[in-house]
Motif scaffolding. Sequence first.
Motif, short mmCIF file in Angstrom:
data_model
loop_
_atom_site.label_atom_id
_atom_site.label_comp_id
_atom_site.label_asym_id
_atom_site.label_seq_id
_atom_site.Cartn_x
_atom_site.Cartn_y
_atom_site.Cartn_z
N MET A 282 40.99 -40.90 59.32
CA MET A 282 40.55 -40.96 60.71
C MET A 282 40.69 -39.62 61.43
O MET A 282 39.82 -39.22 62.21
N SER A 283 41.77 -38.92 61.19
CA SER A 283 41.97 -37.64 61.90
C SER A 283 40.89 -36.64 61.51
O SER A 283 40.45 -35.84 62.34
N LEU A 284 40.43 -36.68 60.25
CA LEU A 284 39.36 -35.77 59.81
C LEU A 284 38.02 -36.22 60.36
O LEU A 284 37.25 -35.41 60.88
N SER A 285 37.70 -37.52 60.24
CA SER A 285 36.40 -38.01 60.70
C SER A 285 36.27 -37.84 62.21
O SER A 285 35.20 -37.48 62.71
N PHE A 286 37.36 -38.07 62.97
CA PHE A 286 37.30 -37.87 64.41
C PHE A 286 37.18 -36.39 64.76
O PHE A 286 36.52 -36.04 65.74
N TRP A 287 37.82 -35.53 63.96
CA TRP A 287 37.70 -34.09 64.18
C TRP A 287 36.24 -33.66 64.00
O TRP A 287 35.69 -32.94 64.85
N PHE A 288 35.62 -34.07 62.90
CA PHE A 288 34.22 -33.72 62.66
C PHE A 288 33.31 -34.31 63.74
O PHE A 288 32.36 -33.67 64.18
N ARG A 289 33.63 -35.54 64.15
CA ARG A 289 32.82 -36.18 65.20
C ARG A 289 32.90 -35.38 66.51
O ARG A 289 31.87 -35.08 67.11
N ASP A 290 34.11 -35.04 66.95
CA ASP A 290 34.31 -34.42 68.25
C ASP A 290 33.90 -32.95 68.28
O ASP A 290 33.30 -32.49 69.27
N TYR A 291 34.22 -32.21 67.20
CA TYR A 291 34.03 -30.77 67.25
C TYR A 291 32.75 -30.28 66.59
O TYR A 291 32.36 -29.12 66.79
N LEU A 320 26.53 -32.89 59.83
CA LEU A 320 27.94 -33.25 59.77
C LEU A 320 28.42 -33.45 58.33
O LEU A 320 29.40 -32.85 57.89
N PHE A 321 27.69 -34.29 57.59
CA PHE A 321 28.17 -34.63 56.25
C PHE A 321 27.84 -33.56 55.21
O PHE A 321 28.52 -33.47 54.19
N LEU A 322 26.83 -32.74 55.48
CA LEU A 322 26.61 -31.59 54.61
C LEU A 322 27.78 -30.62 54.72
O LEU A 322 28.26 -30.10 53.70
N ILE A 323 28.22 -30.36 55.95
CA ILE A 323 29.38 -29.49 56.15
C ILE A 323 30.61 -30.09 55.47
O ILE A 323 31.38 -29.37 54.81
N LEU A 339 25.49 -35.79 51.46
CA LEU A 339 24.15 -36.29 51.76
C LEU A 339 24.08 -37.81 51.64
O LEU A 339 23.40 -38.48 52.43
N TYR A 340 24.78 -38.35 50.66
CA TYR A 340 24.80 -39.80 50.45
C TYR A 340 25.35 -40.51 51.68
O TYR A 340 24.76 -41.48 52.17
N HIS A 341 26.47 -40.01 52.21
CA HIS A 341 27.06 -40.65 53.38
C HIS A 341 26.20 -40.44 54.62
O HIS A 341 26.12 -41.33 55.48
N ALA A 342 25.54 -39.30 54.73
CA ALA A 342 24.63 -39.07 55.85
C ALA A 342 23.49 -40.09 55.82
O ALA A 342 23.17 -40.71 56.85
N CYS A 343 22.90 -40.26 54.66
CA CYS A 343 21.80 -41.23 54.52
C CYS A 343 22.30 -42.66 54.77
O CYS A 343 21.60 -43.46 55.40
N ALA A 344 23.50 -42.96 54.30
CA ALA A 344 24.06 -44.30 54.49
C ALA A 344 24.26 -44.59 55.98
O ALA A 344 23.96 -45.70 56.46
#
Length: 398
Positions: A282-291, A320-323, A339-344
């Motif tokens: 969660m701390s990583l996914s929220f970091w990517f989401r916010d920043y 986001l998910f490519l990075i 890419l898989y998660h981005a498409c999902a």
Amino acid sequence: MINLQPYQNPTYFVLLAVALLPLAIGLLYGKRFKVYEMIVSFAFLLLTFGGVKLNEGLALLGYVIFETLLVCGYHAYRKKQNSGYVFVLAVVLAIAPLLIFKLTPFVTGKPSILGFLGISYLTFKVVGTVMETRDGMIKELKWYHVLHFLLFFPTISSGPIDRYRRFRKDYEKVPSREKYLELLGKGVWNIFLGFFYKFILAYAFGTLILPVVSKYALGHGGISWWLVAYMYVYAMDLFFDFAGYSLFAVGISYIMGVETPVNFNKPFISKNIKEFWNRWHMSLSFWFRDYIYMRFVFFIMKNKLMKNRVHIASVGYLLLFLIMGFWHGLTWYYIVYGLYHACAIILCDAWLRFKKKHKDKLPHNKFTECLAIFVTFNVVCFSFLIFSGFLDTLFFAK
């Protein structure tokens, strides 16, 4: 010099228990022994990066000096001016050591001398601090506070990724006895649960079962039921190993009177992939989401580069998910994983819009919820199969 990997050696936990006892007693009586805590932190960093890992220790020392000067320098600049170019330069400089660490093996075939345990997590902390400084959210900042934030030893190797303002606010406020007793109870529980995850379940899946299914999957070749078994076993090993480390870090933080954010919240009961990323790391996914994601969307909308909000979100997910994929490594399976998660998530968004539009026509009951959990679980497990690199070994290794 003794070298102990964090949360792996029984000796590490014994030393940790002895070292933390005075801190716990002090907090029970409303006192935070800051000097003693500093000595404990230094001692455990020395245990981690001393001896055979001295080069890593020197790299860590150079890194934190550089990043601390960068953060403090940008904060001093931000008090007087707010150039976007200077902000971008500060972010690039903050990321530069991590980029060098990641790119050096790819370019030279040799590991970078800048590498050390936890460099990614520290870089996320630094970049987040620079961005919050740019936004005017961090009013006061001292160099020794930055050092303390970066070198808070429970989370340095395995996260979770904390944020400067939250950490400082938590640390400066000594909890009441009632609150600390609650934290202490949660901390001990997290540590025991971490032992169960890391040393029993992760050991069973990763050490006992995974080599067997890997051997048979490779022996069979191609797509087989053994490959399916590998997918599930690897997913369980990945989760229990990483979640175990995170529980240790959070538990130790609680004992030290700091409520470090949790990293996992029952991710395998998620009903869709978006919910999964709100429960996993969660701390990583929220970091990517916010920043990254939110700032990208804001930039696109502010400059009117795209009008369709759905398209903006989709491009944001791809970025986001490519990075995230490139951050894990410069190999095809990490990039495909991203890419898989981005498409999902793009497909999930489309399904949620359709579901909202036709909610009166679509069934919703226990069966459909269980089906959603089952589908999401398998989508995630297949992504972990990609992430593992096993398909590369199975199909492309010579």
